[in-house]
Structure formats: structure tokens, C-alpha cells
Design an enzyme around this catalytic site. Structure first.
Site, PDB file in Angstrom:
ATOM      1  N   GLY A  10       7.579  40.641 -32.431  1.00  0.00           N
ATOM      2  CA  GLY A  10       7.440  39.217 -32.760  1.00  0.00           C
ATOM      3  C   GLY A  10       6.193  38.932 -33.585  1.00  0.00           C
ATOM      4  CG  ASN A  35      12.400  34.156 -32.506  1.00  0.00           C
ATOM      5  OD1 ASN A  35      13.166  33.687 -33.358  1.00  0.00           O
ATOM      6  ND2 ASN A  35      11.176  33.696 -32.323  1.00  0.00           N
ATOM      7  CE  LYS A  84       7.809  31.405 -31.678  1.00  0.00           C
ATOM      8  NZ  LYS A  84       6.818  31.715 -32.653  1.00  0.00           N
ATOM      9  CB  SER A 124       0.987  28.076 -24.407  1.00  0.00           C
ATOM     10  OG  SER A 124       1.017  26.962 -25.253  1.00  0.00           O
ATOM     11  CE1 TYR A 148       6.818  28.877 -24.532  1.00  0.00           C
ATOM     12  CE2 TYR A 148       5.504  26.957 -25.118  1.00  0.00           C
ATOM     13  CZ  TYR A 148       5.670  28.325 -25.076  1.00  0.00           C
ATOM     14  OH  TYR A 148       4.692  29.142 -25.568  1.00  0.00           O
ATOM     15  CE  LYS A 152       4.460  31.115 -22.775  1.00  0.00           C
ATOM     16  NZ  LYS A 152       4.615  32.568 -22.840  1.00  0.00           N
ATOM     17  CE1 TYR A 176      -2.517  34.427 -26.629  1.00  0.00           C
ATOM     18  CE2 TYR A 176      -0.295  33.981 -27.408  1.00  0.00           C
ATOM     19  CZ  TYR A 176      -1.210  34.829 -26.820  1.00  0.00           C
ATOM     20  OH  TYR A 176      -0.804  36.080 -26.447  1.00  0.00           O
ATOM     21  CG  LEU A 199       1.689  21.408 -40.096  1.00  0.00           C
ATOM     22  CD1 LEU A 199       2.560  20.267 -40.597  1.00  0.00           C
ATOM     23  CD2 LEU A 199       0.287  20.912 -39.779  1.00  0.00           C
ATOM     24  NE  ARG A 230      -0.794  19.481 -31.685  1.00  0.00           N
ATOM     25  CZ  ARG A 230      -0.722  18.150 -31.614  1.00  0.00           C
ATOM     26  NH1 ARG A 230      -1.785  17.408 -31.860  1.00  0.00           N
ATOM     27  NH2 ARG A 230       0.415  17.563 -31.297  1.00  0.00           N
ATOM     28  N   GLY A 293       6.834  13.666 -27.335  1.00  0.00           N
ATOM     29  CA  GLY A 293       6.087  14.694 -26.596  1.00  0.00           C
ATOM     30  C   GLY A 293       4.801  15.131 -27.278  1.00  0.00           C
TER      31      GLY A 293
HETATM   32  P1  NAD Z   1       7.993  35.465 -31.148  1.00  0.00           P
HETATM   33  O1  NAD Z   1       9.276  34.824 -30.790  1.00  0.00           O
HETATM   34  O2  NAD Z   1       7.750  35.824 -32.559  1.00  0.00           O
HETATM   35  O3  NAD Z   1       7.771  36.771 -30.236  1.00  0.00           O
HETATM   36  C1  NAD Z   1       8.319  36.911 -28.947  1.00  0.00           C
HETATM   37  C2  NAD Z   1       9.146  38.174 -28.972  1.00  0.00           C
HETATM   38  O4  NAD Z   1       9.705  38.401 -27.673  1.00  0.00           O
HETATM   39  C3  NAD Z   1      10.319  38.109 -29.955  1.00  0.00           C
HETATM   40  O5  NAD Z   1      10.250  39.221 -30.826  1.00  0.00           O
HETATM   41  C4  NAD Z   1      11.557  38.142 -29.069  1.00  0.00           C
HETATM   42  O6  NAD Z   1      12.623  38.821 -29.701  1.00  0.00           O
HETATM   43  C5  NAD Z   1      11.021  38.858 -27.846  1.00  0.00           C
HETATM   44  N1  NAD Z   1      11.732  38.563 -26.582  1.00  0.00           N
HETATM   45  C6  NAD Z   1      12.034  37.353 -26.065  1.00  0.00           C
HETATM   46  N2  NAD Z   1      12.647  37.499 -24.877  1.00  0.00           N
HETATM   47  C7  NAD Z   1      12.731  38.833 -24.637  1.00  0.00           C
HETATM   48  C8  NAD Z   1      13.267  39.608 -23.588  1.00  0.00           C
HETATM   49  N3  NAD Z   1      13.870  39.052 -22.548  1.00  0.00           N
HETATM   50  N4  NAD Z   1      13.182  40.950 -23.671  1.00  0.00           N
HETATM   51  C9  NAD Z   1      12.599  41.557 -24.738  1.00  0.00           C
HETATM   52  N5  NAD Z   1      12.085  40.877 -25.768  1.00  0.00           N
HETATM   53  C10 NAD Z   1      12.143  39.514 -25.724  1.00  0.00           C
HETATM   54  O7  NAD Z   1       6.830  34.514 -30.595  1.00  0.00           O
HETATM   55  P2  NAD Z   1       5.264  34.598 -30.796  1.00  0.00           P
HETATM   56  O8  NAD Z   1       4.849  33.400 -31.564  1.00  0.00           O
HETATM   57  O9  NAD Z   1       4.869  35.928 -31.250  1.00  0.00           O
HETATM   58  O10 NAD Z   1       4.799  34.344 -29.294  1.00  0.00           O
HETATM   59  C11 NAD Z   1       4.462  35.402 -28.428  1.00  0.00           C
HETATM   60  C12 NAD Z   1       4.103  34.821 -27.078  1.00  0.00           C
HETATM   61  O11 NAD Z   1       3.020  33.896 -27.231  1.00  0.00           O
HETATM   62  C13 NAD Z   1       5.246  34.048 -26.429  1.00  0.00           C
HETATM   63  O12 NAD Z   1       5.229  34.312 -25.036  1.00  0.00           O
HETATM   64  C14 NAD Z   1       4.873  32.602 -26.687  1.00  0.00           C
HETATM   65  O13 NAD Z   1       5.385  31.746 -25.694  1.00  0.00           O
HETATM   66  C15 NAD Z   1       3.358  32.652 -26.641  1.00  0.00           C
HETATM   67  N6  NAD Z   1       2.720  31.570 -27.410  1.00  0.00           N
HETATM   68  C16 NAD Z   1       3.052  31.389 -28.715  1.00  0.00           C
HETATM   69  C17 NAD Z   1       2.487  30.332 -29.424  1.00  0.00           C
HETATM   70  C18 NAD Z   1       2.860  30.085 -30.863  1.00  0.00           C
HETATM   71  O14 NAD Z   1       2.666  28.963 -31.333  1.00  0.00           O
HETATM   72  N7  NAD Z   1       3.361  31.066 -31.590  1.00  0.00           N
HETATM   73  C19 NAD Z   1       1.562  29.469 -28.793  1.00  0.00           C
HETATM   74  C20 NAD Z   1       1.229  29.705 -27.466  1.00  0.00           C
HETATM   75  C21 NAD Z   1       1.817  30.753 -26.766  1.00  0.00           C
HETATM   76  N1  UFG Z   2       3.999  18.413 -37.464  1.00  0.00           N
HETATM   77  C1  UFG Z   2       4.481  17.620 -38.483  1.00  0.00           C
HETATM   78  N2  UFG Z   2       5.609  18.034 -39.130  1.00  0.00           N
HETATM   79  C2  UFG Z   2       6.267  19.185 -38.809  1.00  0.00           C
HETATM   80  C3  UFG Z   2       5.753  19.983 -37.762  1.00  0.00           C
HETATM   81  C4  UFG Z   2       4.620  19.562 -37.110  1.00  0.00           C
HETATM   82  O1  UFG Z   2       3.922  16.572 -38.795  1.00  0.00           O
HETATM   83  O2  UFG Z   2       7.300  19.491 -39.419  1.00  0.00           O
HETATM   84  C5  UFG Z   2       2.760  18.000 -36.778  1.00  0.00           C
HETATM   85  C6  UFG Z   2       2.919  17.740 -35.300  1.00  0.00           C
HETATM   86  O3  UFG Z   2       3.324  16.410 -35.052  1.00  0.00           O
HETATM   87  C7  UFG Z   2       1.520  18.075 -34.766  1.00  0.00           C
HETATM   88  C8  UFG Z   2       1.040  19.177 -35.704  1.00  0.00           C
HETATM   89  O4  UFG Z   2       1.832  19.066 -36.880  1.00  0.00           O
HETATM   90  O5  UFG Z   2       0.681  16.962 -34.917  1.00  0.00           O
HETATM   91  C9  UFG Z   2       1.203  20.576 -35.131  1.00  0.00           C
HETATM   92  O6  UFG Z   2       2.557  20.751 -34.713  1.00  0.00           O
HETATM   93  P1  UFG Z   2       3.141  22.194 -34.336  1.00  0.00           P
HETATM   94  O7  UFG Z   2       4.591  22.017 -34.018  1.00  0.00           O
HETATM   95  O8  UFG Z   2       2.794  23.180 -35.391  1.00  0.00           O
HETATM   96  O9  UFG Z   2       2.305  22.593 -33.042  1.00  0.00           O
HETATM   97  P2  UFG Z   2       2.216  21.902 -31.614  1.00  0.00           P
HETATM   98  O10 UFG Z   2       0.771  21.655 -31.353  1.00  0.00           O
HETATM   99  O11 UFG Z   2       3.120  20.762 -31.481  1.00  0.00           O
HETATM  100  O12 UFG Z   2       2.790  23.046 -30.662  1.00  0.00           O
HETATM  101  C10 UFG Z   2       2.302  24.382 -30.709  1.00  0.00           C
HETATM  102  C11 UFG Z   2       3.402  25.327 -30.250  1.00  0.00           C
HETATM  103  C12 UFG Z   2       3.718  25.101 -28.797  1.00  0.00           C
HETATM  104  C13 UFG Z   2       2.465  25.203 -28.000  1.00  0.00           C
HETATM  105  C14 UFG Z   2       1.418  24.261 -28.521  1.00  0.00           C
HETATM  106  C15 UFG Z   2       0.118  24.429 -27.807  1.00  0.00           C
HETATM  107  O13 UFG Z   2       4.573  25.105 -30.984  1.00  0.00           O
HETATM  108  O14 UFG Z   2       4.589  26.095 -28.352  1.00  0.00           O
HETATM  109  O15 UFG Z   2       1.181  24.521 -29.902  1.00  0.00           O
HETATM  110  O16 UFG Z   2      -0.284  25.750 -27.904  1.00  0.00           O
HETATM  111  F1  UFG Z   2       2.757  24.884 -26.722  1.00  0.00           F
END
Ligand code: NAD
Ligand code: UFG
Length: 336
Positions: A10, A35, A84, A124, A148, A152, A176, A199, A230, A293
Site C-alpha cells: 500500500g 487496494n 481506510k 490515525s 473507520y 482504530k 498519523y 485532497l 490540516r 463529518g
Molecule cells: P493503503 O490502502 O494504500 O494500504 C493498506 C494496504 O492493506 C493495502 O495495500 C491493502 O490492499 C492492504 N489490506 C487491506 N486489508 C487487508 C487484509 N485483510 N489482508 C491483507 N492486506 C490487506 O492505505 P495507506 O494509506 O497506506 O494506509 C496504511 C494504514 O495507515 C491503514 O491502516 C490506514 O488506516 C492507516 N492510516 C492512513 C492514513 C492516510 O490518510 N493514508 C491516515 C491515518 C491512518
Molecule cells: N477537501 C476538499 N476537497 C476534496 C478533498 C478534501 O476540500 O476533494 C478538504 C477537506 O474538506 C479537508 C481537507 O481538504 O478540509 C483535507 O481532507 P482529506 O480528505 O485529505 O483529509 P481528512 O483530514 O478529511 O482525513 C484524513 C484521512 C482520514 C484520517 C484523517 C485524520 O482521510 O482517514 O485524515 O488522520 F482519519
């Protein structure tokens, strides 16, 4: 050291695999590729000149996971695998609870059977919900507002209970903030399935012509320019935070919780302008209603991670936009 990385194909997992290999550690990665793509693993190997022991398995498949622990002597696990997407979690909560929570329980069970007691968990900033104070410290009120986020929060509670019952476990819970950016080579980056929810990937797809314009979700928040604020963190800085967290848990601290953010808040408008500078184009946008939200502002106090892990985010929003654009420009259709 041999590290098992769940979700290693991922977005954050692949960047962390680069950091682990560059650090000289052995990497075993598992992913069901729901994913992600096998291509990211190949590219990590190309960037580093290293080799990943990769297995396409689902962590819900306990026998397959147990088999990996039989084949490799794992020292610690970094657990990224999970679903996620906040909106999707509201529509299909069962799948989110099952995949994220049951998947983690199965992983912990297999770890216990193999006497592996060190785990870094991807939490998160979503566990803070609508924050009670800014910047957010680790002891702020926890309050998830969607399925979601609850996965966490529940996993954090599960890990705390497991540690209370048996203090031979060591867990780092990494909260994160907003991970963005890509590896500076442009070979790996974020490759969302379907229209992006977040975003920066959305702006990048507008810049490359895959989307007509950005919808800005609200310009009437109580922030200097009215758009949401953010704490964006470069994924390469984030990957480095996992190495620091691993070093920490090998000192047997028990449960350690850290915010991984830059400590700086940036508005949607600021990010849009920074991206325009990076790609040298105007990004068309429309003001749309607020997204249900969303909170007005969310940014970290990352000082605990700096003090206890010696970790700090180094990259600026200009670096984040430059690297995101570089990845998107070289790979307009992601890994496809
Ligand atoms: P991602 O989707 O790119 O990576 C997650 C990976 O896990 C994917 O490759 C998916 O195929 C794999 N996966 C999901 N379920 C599985 C299962 N049951 N068995 C094996 N593989 C599985 O997401 P990411 O952005 O790299 O996020 C990684 C982690 O960080 C996630 O747990 C996510 O919730 C957390 N996180 C992400 C963000 C963000 O904004 N990207 C923010 C906070 C926390
Ligand atoms: N936004 C827009 N247009 C878009 C997408 C986002 O205006 O098309 C705005 C949102 O309203 C927000 C900011 O951009 O103000 C950031 O939005 P993101 O969707 O990029 O990020 P979030 O903070 O909403 O959420 C992210 C992850 C969640 C995680 C959270 C806190 O998607 O999984 O950060 O870590 F829970």
C-alpha cells in the site's frame, strides 16, 4: 532484524519498505492487493536494489499467516493492513470491523503463537474526532465519529488491554495526521482506486487532467481563509517515523503512543496554491458545501515523538506538492 510489514504494497507500507531496506533490515511483506498492486513491491526493490519476501495473502487467513511465521523468523511487525475510507466505512461497517479488527486479532494470535511481541500499529488522528484543543496532544480526548475511526480506536483499546494482561508485549501506536507526497524518484506514490477521497490526490488528478476541477468542501469555516486546516505530513518522513518507533519498541517500553504530524496547519487554499506552484498550472476549483463529518482545524503537537523517538517531520508543503506532482506526472494512471 526481520520485519513483517502487513499492507506492505500500500501507500504508506511501500514507502516504509524502502526505509526498512535502506536501513539494512530484512523485509517480509504481506498484502491481499485489495487496494494496491504487486507493481509497488517491484518498484520498491528497484529503488533500493533490495529484495522483499512478498506474499499475496489476506491477514484474515490465519493458516496462511501462520505459515509465513514458520518460514521466517520475524522480530517485529508493522501493521498497515486495513480498510481506510471514511465514507465507505459508513456504508459497509461490517466489512470495516471484520477486516480491521478481526484481522488485527488474528495477527496478534499468530504473533503470540510464535512469541513475537513487538508491533507498530497504524492509528490515525481520526481517533481525536472533533479535537477538544489545538494543537492535539496524545492525551487529548478520544472520540471517533465514524466506523473507520472506531476500528482504530477499538484496536488501540485492544492493544492496551493485551499489554495490561501481559506486559511482555510492546506496542507503538502511531497516530498519523494527513500523509501526502511520494518518493522523490516518482516511482511509488498514492494510487487511489476510483475518484480520490483525499485532497492532494484529488488536486494531482485535476492537474494531470483526470478530473475537471477540485471541489473545495466549504469556505465558511472559522479559519483565516475559511477553508479547512490540516497537518500534512510527507510520507517519507512518516516512513522514517516507523523506523524510529521500531527502535523504541525494541527497548521494551510497553505501550507507546505518538502523534506523527508536522505540528503545522495548512488550509485547503494554501495547499492548492502550493500545488499550483509545483506543477506550474492553474488548478480549477469550485466552492462546494461542507463535507459531512469534517472539522475546521486539526493539527498535531508532535513534541512527544521528537523527545522520545528523536523523530521530526523535515519536509515542507512545497516538497509534498513537488513529489506528489512528480509521481502523478510520471504515472498519470498510477501503477496501471
Ligand atoms: P493503503 O490502502 O494504500 O494500504 C493498506 C494496504 O492493506 C493495502 O495495500 C491493502 O490492499 C492492504 N489490506 C487491506 N486489508 C487487508 C487484509 N485483510 N489482508 C491483507 N492486506 C490487506 O492505505 P495507506 O494509506 O497506506 O494506509 C496504511 C494504514 O495507515 C491503514 O491502516 C490506514 O488506516 C492507516 N492510516 C492512513 C492514513 C492516510 O490518510 N493514508 C491516515 C491515518 C491512518
Ligand atoms: N477537501 C476538499 N476537497 C476534496 C478533498 C478534501 O476540500 O476533494 C478538504 C477537506 O474538506 C479537508 C481537507 O481538504 O478540509 C483535507 O481532507 P482529506 O480528505 O485529505 O483529509 P481528512 O483530514 O478529511 O482525513 C484524513 C484521512 C482520514 C484520517 C484523517 C485524520 O482521510 O482517514 O485524515 O488522520 F482519519
Amino acid at each position: 532484524m526481520k520485519i513483517l510489514v502487513t499492507g506492505g504494497a500500500g501507500y504508506i507500507g511501500s514507502h516504509t519498505c524502502v526505509a526498512l531496506l535502506e536501513h539494512g533490515w530484512d523485509v517480509v511483506a504481506v498484502d491481499n492487493l485489495l487496494n494496491s498492486s504487486r507493481e509497488s513491491i517491484k518498484r520498491v526493490e528497484r529503488i533500493t536494489g533490495g529484495r522483499i519476501h512478498f506474499y499475496q495473502i489476506d491477514i484474515l487467513n490465519k493458516p496462511a499467516l501462520a505459515n509465513i511465521f514458520r518460514q521466517h523468523k520475524i522480530d517485529a511487525v508493522i501493521h498497515f493492513a486495513g480498510l481506510k475510507a471514511v465514507g465507505e466505512s459508513v456504508e459497509i461497517p461490517f466489512q470495516y470491523y471484520h477486516n480491521n479488527i478481526t484481522g488485527t486479532l488474528i495477527l496478534l494470535d499468530v504473533m503470540k503463537e510464535n512469541n513475537v511481541r513487538h508491533l507498530v500499529f497504524s492509528s490515525s488522528a481520526t481517533v481525536y474526532g472533533d479535537p477538544d484543543r489545538l494543537p492535539i496532544q496524545e492525551d487529548s480526548r478520544l472520540c471517533a465519529t465514524n466506523p473507520y475511526g472506531r476500528t482504530k480506536l477499538f484496536i488501540e483499546e485492544i492493544l492496551k488491554d493485551i499489554h495490561s494482561s501481559d506486559n511482555s508485549w510492546n506496542f507503538a501506536l502511531l497516530r498519523y495526521f494527513n500523509p501526502v507526497g511520494a518518493h522523490e524518484t516518482g516511482q511509488i506514490g498514492e494510487d487511489p482506486l476510483g475518484p480520490p477521497n483525499n485532497l492532494l490526490p484529488y488536486i494531482a488528478q485535476v492537474a494531470v487532467g483526470r478530473m475537471p476541477h477540485l471541489n473545495i468542501f466549504g469556505n465558511d469555516y472559522d479559519t483565516p481563509d475559511g477553508t479547512g486546516i490540516r497537518d500534512y505530513i510527507h510520507v517519507v518522513d512518516l516512513a522514517d517515523g516507523h523506523l524510529k518507533a521500531l527502535s523504541k519498541i525494541f527497548t521494551n517500553p510497553g505501550i507507546a503512543v505518538y502523534n506523527l504530524g508536522s505540528g503545522r496547519g495548512h488550509s485547503v487554499m494554501e495547499m492548492l496554491h502550493a500545488f499550483e506552484k509545483a506543477c506550474e498550472k492553474k488548478i480549477p476549483f469550485k466552492i462546494a458545501p461542507r463535507r459531512p463529518g469534517d472539522v475546521a482545524s486539526c493539527y498535531a503537537d508532535p513534541s512527544k515523538a521528537e523527545k522520545e523517538l528523536g523523530w521530526k517531520a523535515l519536509k515542507s508543503i512545497d516538497d509534498m506538492c513537488k513529489d506528489t506532482w512528480n509521481w502523478q506526472r510520471i504515472n498519470p494512471n498510477g501503477y496501471k
